[in-house]
Design an enzyme around this catalytic site. Sequence first.
Site, PDB file in Angstrom:
ATOM      1  N   ASP A 342      10.546  11.703 -37.254  1.00 23.53           N
ATOM      2  CA  ASP A 342      11.937  11.187 -37.524  1.00 23.53           C
ATOM      3  C   ASP A 342      12.684  10.525 -36.673  1.00 23.53           C
ATOM      4  OD1 ASP A 342      14.420  11.803 -39.078  1.00 23.53           O
ATOM      5  OD2 ASP A 342      14.989  13.107 -37.457  1.00 23.53           O
ATOM      6  N   ASP A 549      14.084  17.249 -36.792  1.00 22.58           N
ATOM      7  CA  ASP A 549      15.011  18.215 -36.292  1.00 22.58           C
ATOM      8  C   ASP A 549      16.086  18.647 -37.598  1.00 22.58           C
ATOM      9  OD1 ASP A 549      16.181  15.523 -36.689  1.00 22.58           O
ATOM     10  OD2 ASP A 549      17.896  16.387 -35.463  1.00 22.58           O
ATOM     11  N   ASP A 553      14.094  17.088 -42.817  1.00 22.24           N
ATOM     12  CA  ASP A 553      13.036  17.102 -42.244  1.00 22.24           C
ATOM     13  C   ASP A 553      12.021  18.276 -42.682  1.00 22.24           C
ATOM     14  OD1 ASP A 553      13.465  14.672 -41.276  1.00 22.24           O
ATOM     15  OD2 ASP A 553      14.432  15.698 -39.343  1.00 22.24           O
TER      16      ASP A 553
END
Length: 664
Positions: A342, A549, A553
């Site tokens: 990410d 995080d 996600d």
Amino acid sequence: MPSDLLQRPERAAPATSRTAPKRRTRVFALAEARWAAAALMLFLIALPLHLTGAPAWSWGPLYAAAYVTGGWEPAWAGLTALREKTLDVDLLMIVAALGAASIGQVMDGALLIVIFATSGALEALATARTQDAVHGLLDLAPTTATRLTSDGSEESVATADLVVGDTILVRPGERVGADGRVVDGAGEVDQATITGEPLPMAKETGDEVFAGTLNGTGALWVKVERDASDSVIARIVAMVQEASETKAPTQLFIEKVEQRYSLGMVVATLAVFLIPLAFGADLSGSLLRAMTFMIVASPCAVVLATMPPLLSAIANAGRHGVLVKSAVVMERLGQIDAVALDKTGTLTEGTPRVTDIRPLDGSGLDESALLALAAAVEHPSEHPLARAVVDAARTRGLAIVGMQDFISTPGTGVTATVNGHTVAVGAPARLLDDNDDAPVPVRAAEVAADLEGGGRTAVLVLRDGVPVGVLGLADRPRPDAATTVTALTALTGSTPMLVTGDNPRAAARLAAEIGITGDDVHAGLLPQDKVEAVRRLEAGGRKVLVIGDGVNDAPALAAAHIGIAMGRAGSDLALETASAVIVRDELATIPTVIRLSRAARRLVVQNLIIAAVFISGLVIWDLAGHLPLPLGVLGHEGSTVIVGLNGLRLLRDAAWTRAARDAR
């Protein structure tokens, strides 16, 4: 607050110690060790009496006592397992010892009991030391804290009794008693044990502090924000304990095979006893060979081959800020061959920073003046971009002047009066008139477009309705992002994939900075799109590690072979869904823990080879020749101890250091 509280020189001594004393279980604190020591002592007293020809009544009771003290625990455990229709190896060892005694080999049976009890004590000690490594984290948190009462007086209370909303006083040299936020005072706190920062961090009103961190200078008044059971340290311990209770697939397979192997071994032992007997061998020799066979063929070392390396790796990773939630995860971490990352909050710090300051020609402002003007207007705002502007001005040491008539318009920006001028700070698209063809607004629009084209967020500054400059803000990459990408590329053989919901320009800019190629950048993704990207990789036979995080996600973390969440900035959903958590948000620990997992897997293979070599060698010796029972006992128990100690090598800090070095 009373100023005399700041002067407590006698309390300052602990500040010299960055870590709490290591917790270490004493050997004789374990019941297994006490029983093994008693059995050994009885055996050593009986042995010389037996060998020198003393009457049987002098050494016989001593051997019998050695049988009882060293054998009652494994016998009871074996009988308990037998009631549950499970054949335990411990019971087979006791049967073998009693069988040896029944044919007059009392000393050999006692030796088996003593060595078996000693081996069990060493295993118990190894397990206790592994738990010490985890529970030692709790020693960092003090047992008592100074709580302030409603009338301003102080009282010493157990940290377990602190509740959310309490205010505690942390003097210089004391450890913080609970996770919370500073409400008064200032100091420097050493939080290396939690965040990994090498230097003490300045703490003032509004800053977060963690239980177990060390206050070096200045007194802090801290408002408790988490119960003791929910502190960062407590969560680390709880998660590592939970991981220790799980079993890896290799271990589950071994335990499944163990039952069938044990039953087969009993049948083989009967065959070793009965077949020679049928061909005229003497009873005593056949029974002795069969008992020796049962001992050396027992799979004790095989059973112990898997879990010690994995649990040692889990404990070591936990000490260094990586919470691996299970032995299954630790084993699977070493299998990954593709990585998806990410962007915001994972590869970047998740906090915008001022990267560009562009005063416009004719404004009469330089960079510092433009930034100071914007900071004066943004100062009262709580918007993340406003905080970034104010922080940038403070970092440069600029004076933030007063303002009046502050107005905040969501989606547009803020306006205030500064030194008699009306100043507006906000989004260029909202503050500029598209129909205004004057040179200054046009130039401002060009600068803003240039910044946005580079992946930055543009903030326009107007003074009395006229553009005077544009600020560019961006989420800064983490310092270790580029080195982590390089390390992960080396580990997996392919460049990590960037999956983000951010705009393509911002994603491409970050990817270029940290070494991810254009084909591996996937921007503008919704949560389901991230899952689809992961599934495409897995459909191609890849085992994917996803690192993220946020809430968006979580689906990808759950869909991946392994998911790792960033602990400090991570959402609760991401932390719950992930297979592992990086407590200190240090990306560099990810390649290290992968290396550690692979080291654990190598040790498992080593242990299985060691166990197989010992078992097969001793069995062949017993069947093809004459293996003395004491030598068989030493070989069997020795291999078990070697396998157990070999697995515990990963408990050492040197194992983490070596993994970190190899990952670079």
